[in-house]
Design a protein around this motif. Structure first.
Motif, PDB file in Angstrom:
ATOM      1  N   LYS A  31       0.794  -1.302  -0.053  1.00 46.26           N
ATOM      2  CA  LYS A  31      -0.020  -0.143  -0.081  1.00 46.26           C
ATOM      3  C   LYS A  31       1.005   1.118  -0.057  1.00 46.26           C
ATOM      4  O   LYS A  31       0.518   2.313  -0.538  1.00 46.26           O
ATOM      5  CB  LYS A  31      -1.032  -0.035   1.119  1.00 46.26           C
ATOM      6  N   ASP A  32       2.090   1.192   0.712  1.00 50.86           N
ATOM      7  CA  ASP A  32       2.683   2.348   0.794  1.00 50.86           C
ATOM      8  C   ASP A  32       3.563   2.491  -0.509  1.00 50.86           C
ATOM      9  O   ASP A  32       3.598   3.771  -0.819  1.00 50.86           O
ATOM     10  CB  ASP A  32       3.669   2.056   1.781  1.00 50.86           C
ATOM     11  N   ILE A  33       4.077   1.547  -1.001  1.00 54.30           N
ATOM     12  CA  ILE A  33       4.586   1.706  -2.405  1.00 54.30           C
ATOM     13  C   ILE A  33       3.598   2.059  -3.374  1.00 54.30           C
ATOM     14  O   ILE A  33       3.931   3.186  -4.262  1.00 54.30           O
ATOM     15  CB  ILE A  33       5.177   0.317  -2.879  1.00 54.30           C
ATOM     16  N   LYS A  34       2.251   1.649  -3.203  1.00 55.64           N
ATOM     17  CA  LYS A  34       1.397   2.334  -4.398  1.00 55.64           C
ATOM     18  C   LYS A  34       1.041   3.793  -4.131  1.00 55.64           C
ATOM     19  O   LYS A  34       1.085   4.571  -4.851  1.00 55.64           O
ATOM     20  CB  LYS A  34      -0.066   1.408  -4.322  1.00 55.64           C
ATOM     21  N   LYS A  35       1.114   4.252  -2.948  1.00 57.97           N
ATOM     22  CA  LYS A  35       0.961   5.558  -2.502  1.00 57.97           C
ATOM     23  C   LYS A  35       2.035   6.534  -2.956  1.00 57.97           C
ATOM     24  O   LYS A  35       1.755   7.746  -3.410  1.00 57.97           O
ATOM     25  CB  LYS A  35       0.741   5.859  -0.977  1.00 57.97           C
ATOM     26  N   ASP A  36       3.289   5.776  -2.865  1.00 61.02           N
ATOM     27  CA  ASP A  36       4.434   6.828  -3.197  1.00 61.02           C
ATOM     28  C   ASP A  36       4.613   7.086  -4.712  1.00 61.02           C
ATOM     29  O   ASP A  36       5.273   7.651  -5.236  1.00 61.02           O
ATOM     30  CB  ASP A  36       5.751   6.011  -2.859  1.00 61.02           C
ATOM     31  N   LYS A  37       3.986   6.125  -5.435  1.00 64.48           N
ATOM     32  CA  LYS A  37       3.848   6.146  -7.085  1.00 64.48           C
ATOM     33  C   LYS A  37       3.063   6.938  -7.324  1.00 64.48           C
ATOM     34  O   LYS A  37       2.317   7.911  -7.763  1.00 64.48           O
ATOM     35  CB  LYS A  37       3.627   4.892  -7.829  1.00 64.48           C
TER      36      LYS A  37
END
Length: 169
Positions: free
Chosen positions: A163-169
């Motif tokens: 989820k954190d990786i998706k938010k950062d993109k």
């Protein structure tokens, strides 16, 4: 002279070897006879046979009762007669007492084995003693449950990271 005289030490060594061997054999025999699986089988056969006889006598008593009622209802003028039912009831009572007596004898026999013939606590056996294989299975189940909880926690952590990786993109 037919027999060669033995030295005292040779005689004592032979005696000790014989005693050790017979003692080991007796321990092995005792472990075989009092093995939980063998005792379970014997108890199942003996008590199961007595229980089967009691159930048979119960069915016999009930069938005699209904047969007496059937004759009284179907045949006109036939008196209600429970003589055969009373005989079957007597057999049921005898069979029930036999079952209870056998169960008590088996119970006290196992108590005797545990208290007088078995030396160590680990070898004791009885109706309330857990078998080692079930204890091992319980330990494995606890380990498995702990691993499942750990796996769930790791999966939750991976989901959060994704989820954190998706938010950062």
């Amino acid at each position: 002279m037919l027999f060669k005289p033995r030295e005292k030490k040779e005689f004592l060594d032979t005696r000790d070897r014989l005693l050790k061997k017979s003692s080991e054999s007796m321990v092995s025999f005792r472990r075989f006879i009092f093995a939980p699986n063998l005792l379970t089988f014997v108890i199942s056969v003996v008590v199961g046979n007595a229980f089967g006889s009691t159930v048979k006598e119960l069915v016999n008593t009930v069938s005699h009762f209904f047969y007496a009622l059937w004759r009284w209802i179907v045949r006109s003028g036939h008196p209600l007669n429970f003589d055969s039912t009373l005989s079957a009831l007597s057999d049921l009572f005898t069979s029930s007492l036999t079952l209870i007596s056998i169960a008590l004898a088996v119970f006290y026999f196992i108590e005797f084995i545990n208290n007088w013939l078995i030396g160590t606590e680990q070898e004791k056996w009885g109706y309330d003693e857990p078998h080692q294989d079930s204890l091992d299975m319980q330990a494995l189940q606890k380990k498995n449950n702990a691993l499942v909880k750990e796996n769930i926690a790791l999966q939750k952590e991976m989901i959060e990271l994704m989820k954190d990786i998706k938010k950062d993109k």
